[in-house]
Each structure stands twice: as C-alpha cells, then as structure tokens.
Design an enzyme around this catalytic site. Structure first.
Site, mmCIF file in Angstrom:
data_model
loop_
_atom_site.group_PDB
_atom_site.id
_atom_site.type_symbol
_atom_site.label_atom_id
_atom_site.label_comp_id
_atom_site.label_asym_id
_atom_site.label_seq_id
_atom_site.Cartn_x
_atom_site.Cartn_y
_atom_site.Cartn_z
ATOM 1 C CB CYS A 121 -0.933 -0.016 1.206
ATOM 2 S SG CYS A 121 -2.172 1.307 1.181
ATOM 3 C CB CYS A 122 3.838 2.235 1.990
ATOM 4 S SG CYS A 122 3.198 2.402 3.677
ATOM 5 C CB CYS A 204 -2.536 7.158 5.403
ATOM 6 S SG CYS A 204 -1.712 7.479 3.828
ATOM 7 C CB CYS A 207 -1.516 3.901 8.544
ATOM 8 S SG CYS A 207 -2.079 2.767 7.263
ATOM 9 C CB CYS A 232 5.904 4.696 4.621
ATOM 10 S SG CYS A 232 6.891 6.151 4.247
#
Length: 251
Positions: A121-122, A204, A207, A232
């Site tokens: 995702c990062c 985010c 997170c 990240c």
C-alpha cells in the site's frame, strides 16, 4: 554520477551544512547546481521548512504526496499553507490502476493483515508518486530529525541516496521537538490541528493513531505492527526496491 562521487559530495555538503542555521542551510542548497525538491507531509517539521522557503523566497520546489487516505485536516492545511506563504505545493497522486490492482489483491484495508500488504500500500500510494516527484532531481530535502525515532537517531544533514541517485538533505536533523514547537509559536507558523490532539507524527488516517503519554513520537504510525523500525519506505535504505517492483528504475 558514480557512487563514490555521490558519497563524496554528500560528505562535503554535510560538513558545510553543519554550522549554518535553517535559512542558511536551505539557501546553500538553493544555490547548488541541479534541481532541488522538498517533499512535505504537512507535519510540524515540514511546516517549519515550508515557512523558511516561503519567507526567504528560495527557488526550491515543494511537493506533497496526496495518497487518497490523508486526514481531512492535512488536506485543508495544504491550501492554507500555500496562501500563507504565497507558494505552490505540487500534488502527486497514486495511479488509479495501481490502486485498483492493490485492492483486488489485498482489499481496501488489507494493510492491517500483513507487513507485506502494508508495504504494498505504501508502495503504490507513496513510493511511486515520490519517484515521479523526484524524477530528475539532484537534491531531495526532507523534514527528518534525529529525535523522531531510534531508526533516525544518526540522521546526517546530507546523505547519498544511492538507490535514487541523489543527495538527501535533512536541514532539521539536529532540531529537537521542543525547539520545533518554540519556533512554530514564535513565527506563527500554521500547523495541523491534529498535533494538539496527541498526533506528533501524522500519515494516512487509517494508519495513524494518537500516542499515549511517554510513547515515542512515531509510536502511532502502523501501531499494529511489532517491528520497532516501522517505516513506509521513503526514508530507509531498503525502501523502494524491496517494497515495490521496479521502483529503482522508476525513481
């Protein structure tokens, strides 16, 4: 530029930056040959740098990564900061196809399920947009500080980023959080209201959580993971190539 020459330039630049104040450090970088880019997450450290760039009218690009999962407070601060300092903060977004591929494989919030999914995702929301932001840059300015976490305790003023083929500049490396807060108050620098609600480090929304008394500054980032070196991938040596495929060539 070869690895050896990049490392030599970074070392020489680190020595030159050490004795300067923030404005002097940024002015030095602005005067170097080659494109310089400052990437801001709109955190308190980054706001200090943005204020210095705007107040001194330095020719350094300012960019931010619009991940699609930011807090509303962070998004609102982008425009407020542009207005306060009459600057442009260029937005870089993840590619729609990358997000669709991620969701198809892991689910929208699959990052809670494994480190692999979180890194992925990062990768699509941060690392690939960052590669576009830094394309062709010689110098990358960040808000890294030694006091942010144990993983950043040895942060220099300048370091060779061999993977991206540039020099990373950390002009606030020696500033502690108390100095940062005092400077923000003295200069009336706009900051994210979440800092006043227990969020010293803001990423985010899914997170990031508020920290508890006595916890490290970055304890609220990816809090469900056990690894004490949670990152990240933007600022660790293994980052791009190990987290997303073909990231090195993209950068």
């Amino acid at each position: 530029m070869t690895t050896q020459s990049l490392e030599a330039e970074a070392k020489a630049l680190n020595d030159r930056l050490e004795g300067l104040d923030l404005a002097g450090r940024l002015a030095l970088v602005a005067g170097l040959e080659g494109r310089a880019v400052f990437t801001t997450s709109l955190g308190i450290e980054d706001q200090v740098i943005t204020a210095a760039l705007g107040s001194n009218r330095l020719d350094i690009e300012v960019a931010t990564l619009k991940t699609g999962r930011l807090f509303n407070e962070t998004v609102a601060l982008i425009e407020a900061t542009e207005e306060a300092y009459d600057i442009l903060i260029k937005r870089y977004y993840p590619e729609k196809a990358d997000i669709e591929d991620y969701v198809a494989q892991y689910g929208m919030n699959g990052f809670y399920e494994s480190v692999e999914a979180r890194h992925a995702c990062c990768g699509v929301r941060k690392l690939r947009p960052l590669a576009r932001a830094l394309e062709g840059a010689s110098y990358w300015i960040t808000g890294l500080r030694r006091g942010q976490s144990g993983n950043r305790a040895a942060t220099p003023y300048a370091e060779a980023d061999l993977e991206r083929g540039l020099i990373k500049i950390n002009p606030l490396a020696d500033w502690d959080i108390d100095v940062i807060r005092a400077h923000v108050a003295a200069e009336a620098i706009p900051v994210n209201p979440l800092h006043g609600r227990g969020y010293p480090s803001i990423g985010c929304e899914p997170c990031t959580r508020a920290i508890k008394p006595g916890e490290p500054e970055r304890a609220g980032r990816w809090w469900w993971e056990n690894d004490e070196k949670r990152e990240c991938g933007l600022h660790v040596a293994e980052a791009a190539s190990s987290i997303i495929p073909n990231a090195s060539s993209a950068a």
